[in-house]
Design an enzyme around this catalytic site. Structure first.
Site, PDB file in Angstrom:
ATOM      1  N   ASP A  22     -12.663  35.461  -2.960  1.00 38.90           N
ATOM      2  CA  ASP A  22     -12.599  34.467  -4.035  1.00 38.90           C
ATOM      3  C   ASP A  22     -13.946  33.815  -4.337  1.00 38.90           C
ATOM      4  O   ASP A  22     -13.990  32.707  -4.840  1.00 38.90           O
ATOM      5  CB  ASP A  22     -11.565  33.392  -3.676  1.00 38.90           C
ATOM      6  CG  ASP A  22     -11.915  32.663  -2.389  1.00 38.90           C
ATOM      7  OD1 ASP A  22     -12.785  33.149  -1.652  1.00 38.90           O
ATOM      8  OD2 ASP A  22     -11.328  31.610  -2.135  1.00 38.90           O
ATOM      9  N   GLU A  23     -15.037  34.492  -4.040  1.00 33.23           N
ATOM     10  CA  GLU A  23     -16.335  33.833  -4.139  1.00 33.23           C
ATOM     11  C   GLU A  23     -17.430  34.875  -4.400  1.00 33.23           C
ATOM     12  O   GLU A  23     -17.426  35.929  -3.765  1.00 33.23           O
ATOM     13  CB  GLU A  23     -16.572  33.159  -2.786  1.00 33.23           C
ATOM     14  CG  GLU A  23     -17.673  32.196  -2.712  1.00 33.23           C
ATOM     15  CD  GLU A  23     -17.866  31.737  -1.258  1.00 33.23           C
ATOM     16  OE1 GLU A  23     -18.906  31.142  -1.001  1.00 33.23           O
ATOM     17  OE2 GLU A  23     -17.001  31.995  -0.400  1.00 33.23           O
ATOM     18  N   ASP A  29     -16.586  30.124  -7.408  1.00 33.76           N
ATOM     19  CA  ASP A  29     -15.708  29.960  -6.254  1.00 33.76           C
ATOM     20  C   ASP A  29     -14.330  29.501  -6.741  1.00 33.76           C
ATOM     21  O   ASP A  29     -14.196  28.457  -7.371  1.00 33.76           O
ATOM     22  CB  ASP A  29     -16.333  28.903  -5.318  1.00 33.76           C
ATOM     23  CG  ASP A  29     -15.683  28.912  -3.945  1.00 33.76           C
ATOM     24  OD1 ASP A  29     -14.762  29.713  -3.720  1.00 33.76           O
ATOM     25  OD2 ASP A  29     -16.113  28.105  -3.096  1.00 33.76           O
TER      26      ASP A  29
END
Lengths: 414, 374
Positions: free
Chosen positions: A105-106, A11
């Site tokens: 983003d993860e 993350d």
């Protein structure tokens, strides 16, 4: 017992703000504030440095300027963030093809069985962090655990710029002190019900008798009982990008009031739109799913199910737009009986950073709703999605939203 | 009411109303048409009328009148009956309880109707000033612009074609845009445009009715007039009333690009055919086709993760820098086809700027298409 797995959850830290700081060396170490720069603009993201001055998202830019006159105010660009996301995912892919992206983003990575080849999970995690930093100059936090739920919680606790591994035998101890809201599928209502029943932590739930929880709370009880003990066998699903996103819930009592149904539509539409934006996607088709209260056959599948859909002329990631279409679908459905379940979803997904360019400059109205959406995303991320609702979702509380809240992410159009 | 009229005259009048009678059941009476009969100096006049509250059509037909009167009946059924009758005199008359009796040769029908006053009143308005234009030219202008108008209900001010008089006296411009592409045509009508000062937005539905009216017989003059939120078009014995779009048309002049530094002329038919072939494998949703320009040629390519790839190269007179631009194939094809000429000039600046699509022999026709980002 199935062989133990190694799941890594990666993350990115303060993704948007970090990109801005990286791209402009002059911004490093300085308070960076992303958001509307006009007189009525609001802050949609603040760097760690800016937070020290008491600047938070959703604050008016004017106030942010007062608190942090030396702050650097930027507008931000979703297109650049999406491009950055692609680079990061390319790094993830080097470690395993089993990468499941959750948003820009993860991601989850399944490292099971690769120890001999790649080394111990912690080493792999540190290498991944180093490679992301080397390639992009950005910090990523990593959680490693035998199950997805725990890996995700671990990466959150590892922030900023850290790594946390929860080994096989440590899962229950790790989870025990955590609050109930950490579990997937436990929202405000579910948490309240569990609190009222005397459960305060995941340890409390894990210690309780499962069949008792099931008797008391139905499927939801069984679900939280399993998760609280770290039993989560959901696999890392790389597959293709999802083709639809949806949110639905079964009501505690059947609902026929139009304004309540419309409120719930707004809530679901906002949630779906938020997930789309997090994934850098837009949708062209909106669907409304309704389960009616009068059973026509025995069993849980005996309730009539209606699905209505409508295609937008332009792809969108705006919850208010989805809600408007879904409310029209509700009106057109001309319901004559109460509703047991209501869901809102979108399909026909497109990447937001691609597609048809517009001839005219973005209209002020659209620009404003874009800024508002970014600000709401930030608030939802920091404080939880229920802390801020649009005015038209205000009646949803009256629906007695049940605990059976379901989020869908389907790879086949429904 | 009791009249006699030629079958083909009646059929022609009823056919014209079919696209206006409402098929949805939002307001059942709108599926009807209004039939009115009056006695006039030189005999009798039948007036057929229909409206969907946006567009209204009224037509006058001469007939023999035995008794004046009015009734409203299902537009579709009445038309279907008349269409099947032989080309002879038809007698129609109202009977008890709002039935319409239809007799022709040895056929007899009794069609249930309603009292005429149940039908909504059609706006009757006569603008202070109207102007005469050649029907054929109006038809051509609609054809060359309407494709670019928007279907997106949320952008209601783009759901039609904007008409305005441009600086040069007597020149009318029609311009349409959906926010992704734009088209305009200028045509000169001499001095007959006097009094047409402010621009108006005519909705798609109204325009397609106007186009049909023009196409029936385009050698005639057409009378146009606008006032407030209404427009009127009259030709022969047919009057079209149009509800205009209330709203502001965007400042389109600002987005029309200058002639770009990159320029080439293509054979329209060859280029469109190549586009059509290559777009077969473009993604269904985006319809994106890449145009790869290099010295002396352009390659059209498409790619679809589920289906495969396509490429076709054409020799062209391109001498600029190499460049790749992506377009929605449909937008580009429509812009290329609209002018109807053999050769088309394409001019652009870079991959993210709008492209100009113009016929080589007519400066008064222009298409603009915005590229896609891929």
């Amino acid at each position: 017992m199935p062989p133990s797995r190694v799941i890594l959850h990666a993350d990115m830290d303060a993704f948007y703000a970090s990109i801005e700081q990286r791209d402009d060396p002059a911004l490093r170490g300085r308070p960076v504030i992303v958001g509307g720069t006009g007189p009525r603009g609001v802050v949609s993201a603040a760097s760690y440095e800016a937070r020290e001055f008491g600047v938070y998202s959703a604050m008016s830019s004017a106030e942010a300027r007062q608190r942090c006159p030396q702050g650097v105010f930027l507008r931000g660009s979703m297109r650049r963030y999406a491009a950055e996301s692609r680079r990061i995912f390319e790094v993830f892919q080097r470690f395993t093809p089993l990468v499941q992206g959750l948003s820009l983003d993860e991601a989850f990575l399944d490292l099971s069985g690769s120890e001999r080849l790649q080394g111990a999970p912690v080493q792999v995690g540190e290498r991944l962090r180093a490679e992301v930093r080397a390639e992009t100059g950005l910090a990523v936090s990593v959680g490693i655990a035998p199950v997805k739920l725990v890996a995700k919680i671990a990466s959150d606790l590892a922030k900023p710029d850290g790594l946390l591994e929860v080994a096989e035998g440590r899962v229950r101890d790790f989870l025990a002190p955590l609050p109930l809201r950490r579990l997937w599928g436990v929202g405000a209502v579910g948490e309240k019900r569990l609190h009222e029943a005397g459960f305060a932590t995941l340890g409390d739930l894990a210690g309780a008798d499962r069949s008792e929880l099931e008797t008391r709370f139905g499927d939801f009880g069984a679900h939280v009982s399993r998760l609280a003990r770290g039993e989560d066998d959901s696999p890392v699903e790389p597959g293709r990008a999802p083709v639809s996103y949806s949110e639905e819930n079964t009501f505690e009592r059947d609902i026929s009031e139009r304004e309540v149904l419309e409120s719930v539509i707004s809530q679901h539409a906002e949630a779906v739109a938020r997930r789309l934006r997090r994934s850098g996607l837009q949708a062209r088709t909106v669907f409304l799913k309704l389960k009616l209260a009068r059973r026509v056959a025995a069993g849980p599948r005996g309730y009539p199910l209606l699905t209505r859909r409508s295609t937008l002329a332009e792809p969108s990631d705006d919850g208010a737009t989805f809600a408007r279409v879904a409310r029209r679908l509700l009106r057109d459905a001309k319901l004559e009986q109460p509703v047991r379940l209501l869901g809102v979803g979108v399909s026909n997904l497109l990447r937001a950073d691609r597609g048809q360019l517009g001839l005219f400059p973005v209209e002020e109205g659209e620009a404003r709703s874009g800024r508002l959406n970014r600000a709401m995303d930030e608030i939802a991320e920091r404080f939880g999605a229920d802390k801020l609702v649009r005015g038209d979702a205000a009646h949803a509380g009256r629906a007695g939203l049940s605990m059976q809240h379901k989020r869908g992410e389907s790879e086949t159009p429904d | 009411m009791k009249i006699s009229i030629d079958q083909h005259e009646l059929q022609r009048g009823l056919a014209r109303l079919q696209s206006v009678t409402e098929k949805r059941n939002s307001m059942p009476i709108l599926a009807n048409i209004l039939i009115q009969v009056r006695e006039v100096d030189d005999g009798g006049e039948l007036e057929l009328a229909a409206t969907d509250l946006e567009v209204g059509i009224r037509s006058q037909h001469s007939c023999e009148v035995a008794e004046s009167g009015a009734i409203t009946v299902s537009g579709k059924k009445f038309y279907e009956i008349i269409r099947e009758l032989p080309d002879e005199r038809v007698e129609i008359a109202t009977t008890e309880n709002a039935y319409l009796s239809i007799r022709c040769a040895r056929s007899e029908f009794s069609l249930a109707g309603s009292a005429a006053d149940e039908y909504p009143t059609l706006p009757v308005f006569s603008p202070e000033r109207t102007f005469q234009v050649q029907a054929m030219v109006v038809g051509e202008m609609i054809e060359k612009t309407m494709y670019a108008a928007s279907n997106d209900e949320a952008r209601y001010n783009l759901n039609g074609v904007y008409l305005e008089q441009i600086e040069e006296a007597g020149k009318l411009r029609m311009v349409a845009t959906d926010g992704h592409r734009l088209a305009y045509v200028d045509r000169s009508f001499g001095s007959s445009l006097e009094g047409f000062a402010d621009g108006v937005i005519v909705p798609r539905k109204g325009l397609s009715e106007l186009k049909k009216l023009v196409d029936e017989d385009d050698t005639h003059e057409l009378e146009l007039g606008f006032e407030g939120n209404n427009g009127l078009a009259r030709k022969g014995g047919v009057t079209l009333t149009l509800r205009l779009i209330e709203g502001e048309f965007p400042n389109y002049r600002n987005v029309i690009p200058e002639e770009g530094s990159q320029r080439l002329v293509v054979d329209r038919e060859r280029f469109v055919q190549a586009l059509r072939r290559v777009s077969l494998l473009s993604s269904e949703r985006s319809r994106a086709v890449n145009l790869e320009f290099s010295s002396g040629e352009v390659s059209l390519t498409s790619k679809n993760p589920d289906l495969g790839e396509a490429r076709e190269t054409l020799d062209v007179d391109f001498a600029g820098e190499s460049l790749v631009i992506a377009f929605n194939a449909r937008y580009l094809m429509e812009a290329l086809n609209a002018p109807g000429t053999k050769e088309i000039c394409l001019s652009f600046k870079d991959a993210l700027s709008p492209i100009r699509v113009t016929p080589t022999d007519d400066d008064d026709v222009l298409g603009v298409v915005m590229p896609m980002r891929v």
